[in-house]
Every structure is written in structure tokens, then in C-alpha cells.
Design an enzyme around this catalytic site. Structure first.
Site, mmCIF file in Angstrom:
data_model
loop_
_atom_site.group_PDB
_atom_site.id
_atom_site.type_symbol
_atom_site.label_atom_id
_atom_site.label_comp_id
_atom_site.label_asym_id
_atom_site.label_seq_id
_atom_site.Cartn_x
_atom_site.Cartn_y
_atom_site.Cartn_z
ATOM 1 N N LYS A 34 -55.284 46.745 21.907
ATOM 2 C CA LYS A 34 -53.835 46.949 22.017
ATOM 3 C C LYS A 34 -53.113 46.186 20.904
ATOM 4 O O LYS A 34 -53.699 45.283 20.281
ATOM 5 C CB LYS A 34 -53.354 46.479 23.390
ATOM 6 C CG LYS A 34 -53.560 44.982 23.629
ATOM 7 C CD LYS A 34 -53.308 44.611 25.089
ATOM 8 C CE LYS A 34 -53.535 43.121 25.319
ATOM 9 N NZ LYS A 34 -53.524 42.777 26.747
ATOM 10 N N TYR A 243 -33.694 23.933 4.015
ATOM 11 C CA TYR A 243 -32.498 24.028 4.860
ATOM 12 C C TYR A 243 -32.323 22.788 5.719
ATOM 13 O O TYR A 243 -33.291 22.274 6.292
ATOM 14 C CB TYR A 243 -32.626 25.223 5.815
ATOM 15 C CG TYR A 243 -32.357 26.566 5.191
ATOM 16 C CD1 TYR A 243 -31.136 26.862 4.596
ATOM 17 C CD2 TYR A 243 -33.343 27.548 5.225
ATOM 18 C CE1 TYR A 243 -30.908 28.114 4.055
ATOM 19 C CE2 TYR A 243 -33.114 28.809 4.682
ATOM 20 C CZ TYR A 243 -31.889 29.087 4.097
ATOM 21 O OH TYR A 243 -31.661 30.309 3.560
HETATM 22 C C1 LIG Z 1 -54.736 41.971 27.011
HETATM 23 C C2 LIG Z 1 -55.584 42.322 28.176
HETATM 24 C C3 LIG Z 1 -56.970 42.098 28.140
HETATM 25 C C4 LIG Z 1 -57.648 41.303 27.046
HETATM 26 O O1 LIG Z 1 -57.399 39.941 27.267
HETATM 27 P P1 LIG Z 1 -57.969 38.781 26.348
HETATM 28 O O2 LIG Z 1 -57.533 37.534 27.009
HETATM 29 O O3 LIG Z 1 -57.327 38.970 25.009
HETATM 30 O O4 LIG Z 1 -59.444 38.928 26.277
HETATM 31 C C5 LIG Z 1 -57.730 42.587 29.193
HETATM 32 N N1 LIG Z 1 -57.150 43.214 30.238
HETATM 33 C C6 LIG Z 1 -55.813 43.406 30.322
HETATM 34 C C7 LIG Z 1 -55.241 44.092 31.501
HETATM 35 C C8 LIG Z 1 -54.989 42.958 29.294
HETATM 36 O O5 LIG Z 1 -53.655 43.135 29.390
#
Ligand SMILES: *Cc1c(COP(=O)(O)O)cnc(C)c1O
Length: 348
Positions: A34, A243
């Protein structure tokens, strides 16, 4: 060096996937890609992991799945965490995506619009983020199970803290809801894989560990980030940098200005805390990180290199995250679109 360059080691991703697949025991490891594979490029990353043997991929929204399908070919299973949202039916059907339905409303929407199309189910085992709650599930599980979901999953809230009582509590809840069902089950992301066999079920869903982040301490680092020096100046005692005049030279200093800033994901909160590296020599940031630039004290270097490293073996994503008061996940997903991206490794 002309541009800030983000280097992504595809061999390290492969090695991390293989290691987490081994640690998943008899469960089959998928891969969570994702958010453009945590900012590293979903197409390149997913192809690399598919070549290592992964068959199941997870994205957050159906649009991400549509991008992935041509890269992975027709055989890979692409699951969508946000489920079947309004307006998704055509995309789900066209790209053969598998929505992980998370409410009764979604179940109805899916069965009404795509009755023969595969789906999975998300259950809430205590995180209160996504998924059917236990009472709802108990009321409808019989009729949903008769439609043959291809996966039943839930997600752990505290898996990065092995001793946290929430882990056992969510495990018990997930088992109460799913023991005795025939559908394949999935509970664990990276942290859950490391909790051991009880948490593995049939399919695991590693994300951050693939990309070199905690809680997978044995991960091989995946990214390095090199920032070009665009100007070097001598700063006299009493003069300030950046800044808000937040840094004042106490003695004569040589300060290099680097071509990246918070618009590139180098979060302003790391001001005064993070460092950059000339090979193994640390150089402190001085003055505030600004949108496109940051200052670095290089007085102690014999020669100022063309570029300095902010992500490297001496300072990985989690170390940099600590300086900014955040987590490795946020450092990765914030890395901006202005970097030259270089993929290395056999799959590159
Ligand atoms: C993002 C996510 C994962 C992966 O999690 P990690 O901690 O990055 O391994 C797995 N399952 C769901 C439902 C997620 O939202």
C-alpha cells in the site's frame, strides 16, 4: 551530484521477504505494498517480491490495486484493505481485485453488485479501526461463510510490543470468531509474525519489515539517501544560520547547504537533532530544516564532499524517525517526489 538521490536496494527487499516468509512458518507470506509500497514504488517492489515467490499482495484502496494488476499479471491475488467502497465495483471487477469487506454495509454492497466475485472479510478483534465487530459477526457469520470468503483477517494494534496483553486478547477474540471456519485466516503484519506460530494462521501480511524497518530488527536496510551540497560558506563567530536564527556559530565554522528539506519528507522536527554523514563521519544539522534546503556544519571535514548522506548504514529510517519524534513508516511514506530514484540489485 546534481540531484538528491534515493537508492532502493531490491535485493535487500527480496532478502527481507524471504526471511519473514521463513519466520511465518507454515503460513504463506504475502506482501503489503500500500501507499506505493511505503513510498518506494509499488510496481518495482511488487514485481521483485513476486519473483521471490509471493502470490498475495495487499493495498489500501482499489486505485492502488488497479495500478498493480498490469505489473503482476493475472495470477497474483490483490487484496484491498478498505474493502468495497461506493463506486468501486467496476474497478474491482475489471482488475480482479479482492475487497476485504469490513462492515455489513460493504457485505451487502458487494453481494448485490458483484455476486460471484471473490471477497474476504475483516473482523475487528479489538483495534476498533476496521472490521465487523464480534456481535455483528456472530449474527451474520453463517450466511457470509456460505458465500465462501477467500480470506478472513484481523489486525493487531500492539504487535510491536511483544509483552503487551492486547496481543493475547486479540488472538483470543480472533479465534473465538473464526475457529472451525474453513476459510484461510490472516492476523499478522510484521510485528505479529515475530510473535510466533500462534499468530501466523494461514497467511501473513508483512509490510514495514520488507522495507527495512522496525520491529523487524534483523531486516536488511533498503533505502539510502544522498543530498548534494549546493553551497559552502565560512560563518564567523556570532553569525547565525537559517530561519529564526536558531543556530549561532560559537567559533568560525564552515557550513554546507544541502538541496533537500521538509517538502522532501525530511521533517522539520529533526532540526538540531539529526545528522548527515560524510562516509562514516557525522555532521550535525545547523539551523532549521527549511522547505527545500538544510544547513550542515562541515568544519571538521578535511574536504567537503559533493554529497552527504542522511539515510545510510550509520543512520537508518528508524534512527532518523527518532530524531523527528516519529516512526520509520512515516519517514518512508513521506519521502517526496523530487528525488532521483535509483533501483539496485539483480531485479533492477
Ligand atoms: C499496513 C498494514 C499491514 C502491514 O503492516 P506492517 O506493520 O507494515 O508490517 C498489514 N495489515 C494491515 C491491515 C495493514 O493496514
Amino acid at each position: 551530484m546534481a540531484r538528491a538521490t534515493l537508492t532502493i536496494d531490491l535485493d535487500a527487499i527480496t532478502a527481507n521477504w524471504r526471511a519473514l516468509a521463513r519466520q511465518s512458518g507454515t503460513a504463506e507470506a504475502g506482501a503489503v505494498v500500500k501507499a506505493d509500497a511505503y513510498g518506494l514504488g509499488a510496481t518495482r517492489v511488487a514485481r521483485t517480491i513476486a519473483a521471490a515467490g509471493a502470490r498475495r499482495f495487499f493495498v489500501a484502496i482499489s486505485e492502488e490495486g488497479a495500478v498493480l494488476r498490469p505489473a503482476l499479471g493475472p495470477e497474483a491475488e490483490i487484496f484491498v484493505f478498505s474493502g468495497h467502497m461506493e463506486g468501486d465495483a467496476t474497478r474491482i471487477a475489471e482488475h480482479g481485485l479482492i475487497p476485504l469487506l469490513n462492515s455489513l454495509e460493504q457485505v451487502q454492497r458487494h453481494l448485490a453488485s458483484l455476486p460471484a466475485h471473490p471477497f474476504g472479510i475483516q473482523l475487528d478483534s479489538g483495534m476498533n479501526r476496521l472490521g465487523l465487530e464480534e456481535a455483528d459477526w456472530n449474527a451474520v457469520s453463517g450466511s457470509i461463510l456460505s458465500e465462501n470468503p477467500v480470506l478472513i483477517m484481523s489486525h493487531l494494534a500492539c504487535a510491536d510490543e511483544p509483552e503487551h496483553p492486547m496481543n493475547a486478547s486479540q488472538l483470543a477474540s480472533f479465534r473465538r470468531m473464526t475457529d472451525g471456519t474453513r476459510a484461510p485466516r490472516s492476523l499478522s503484519a510484521t510485528g505479529g509474525i515475530l510473535l510466533g506460530n500462534d499468530y501466523h494462521f494461514d497467511v501473513t501480511r508483512p509490510g514495514i519489515g520488507l522495507y527495512g524497518g522496525l520491529p523487524f530488527e534483523a531486516a536488511r536496510p533498503v533505502v539510502s539517501l544522498s543530498l548534494p551540497v549546493i553551497q559552502v560558506r565560512e560563518v564567523q563567530p556570532g553569525e547565525t544560520v537559517g530561519y529564526g536564527n536558531t543556530w549561532t556559530a560559537r567559533k568560525q565554522a564552515r557550513v554546507a547547504t544541502l538541496a533537500a528539506g521538509y517538502a522532501d519528507g525530511l521533517i522539520r522536527a529533526m532540526t538540531g537533532r539529526a545528522q548527515v554523514f560524510a562516509d562514516r563521519t557525522p555532521c550535525p544539522l545547523v539551523g532549521r530544516v527549511s522547505m527545500d534546503l538544510m544547513g550542515v556544519d562541515v568544519s571538521h571535514l578535511k574536504a567537503v564532499p559533493e554529497a552527504l548522506d542522511i539515510l545510510c548504514p550509520k543512520q537508518g529510517i528508524d534512527a532518523l524517525a527518532d530524531y523527528a519524534g516519529t516512526i520509520g513508516y512515516e519517514i518512508l511514506t513521506a519521502l517526496g517526489g523530487r528525488y532521483a530514484r535509483r533501483y539496485e540489485g539483480a531485479a533492477a
